[in-house]
Design an enzyme around this catalytic site. Sequence first.
Site, PDB file in Angstrom:
ATOM      1  CG  ASP A 130      -4.709   4.691   6.890  1.00 12.67           C
ATOM      2  OD1 ASP A 130      -4.994   5.827   7.344  1.00 12.67           O
ATOM      3  OD2 ASP A 130      -4.520   4.465   5.675  1.00 12.67           O
ATOM      4  CG  ASP A 154      -9.103   8.997   4.100  1.00 10.56           C
ATOM      5  OD1 ASP A 154      -8.925   9.930   4.899  1.00 10.56           O
ATOM      6  OD2 ASP A 154      -8.232   8.611   3.303  1.00 10.56           O
ATOM      7  CE1 TYR A 202      -3.950   2.190   0.800  1.00 14.99           C
ATOM      8  CE2 TYR A 202      -2.580   3.111   2.541  1.00 14.99           C
ATOM      9  CZ  TYR A 202      -3.713   3.156   1.764  1.00 14.99           C
ATOM     10  OH  TYR A 202      -4.621   4.181   1.934  1.00 14.99           O
TER      11      TYR A 202
END
Lengths: 125, 125
Positions: free
Chosen positions: A100, A40, A16
Amino acid sequence: MSTPTPDRIRTTVTEYLRRIEASSAAGIADLYTDTATVEDPVGSDVRKGREEILPLYAALESSRNKTELLTLKIAGNEAAFHFRVTSEVAGTEYVFEPIDVMTFDDDGRITSMRAFWSAPDASDS
Amino acid sequence: MSTPTPDRIRTTVTEYLRRIEASSAAGIADLYTDTATVEDPVGSDVRKGREEILPLYAALESSRNKTELLTLKIAGNEAAFHFRVTSEVAGTEYVFEPIDVMTFDDDGRITSMRAFWSAPDASDS
């Protein structure tokens, strides 16, 4: 339900960040399952599926990006990680350091992502 | 639904760490609402309510604990934070550095906590 191994989760998280550095919105979207959800930042509307998720990463394609994984914690089929993205846009550098939280399927594809950050955090260090 | 202010959330997180340092399991439990849930670590059974949550913190009462808030991200009515607990038990020091994700009610009381860590993380630095 079986659980992806920690190594598999670590590989996806590493990939990622690598794809953020590669400024590849499509490559990042490929890491998500077809029905994945993205919130997000946390508290905003939830995006679902590739068509809604892809635009979130489009801005990366007009900047040069460096990433650094600061902390990664893996538990069960989930991960929480703190990372830094340094983006250069028209000669100005922006630093972004969210935490995250992701969930993963057995193959290590991302089934959900929730990003913890707020406006002042976008430039803290 | 209204949302607790970031300041209120920050106060609760700060107090959570302070009460860990004070080795006060009851004081920590007081920060939770009556119907709060705790999943520690993520992937384990979810505890609900004071009677199930309190024992989780009982071990703190037999150690001397120092805490350090490493990163705190607040978004909506939630927070994700990375922190360090250094505990001294019988002359040996243990370092624990989870990422906790919490949700809060309007008054800043904790409605849920999920702790991201794994066994090897318990001693990383």
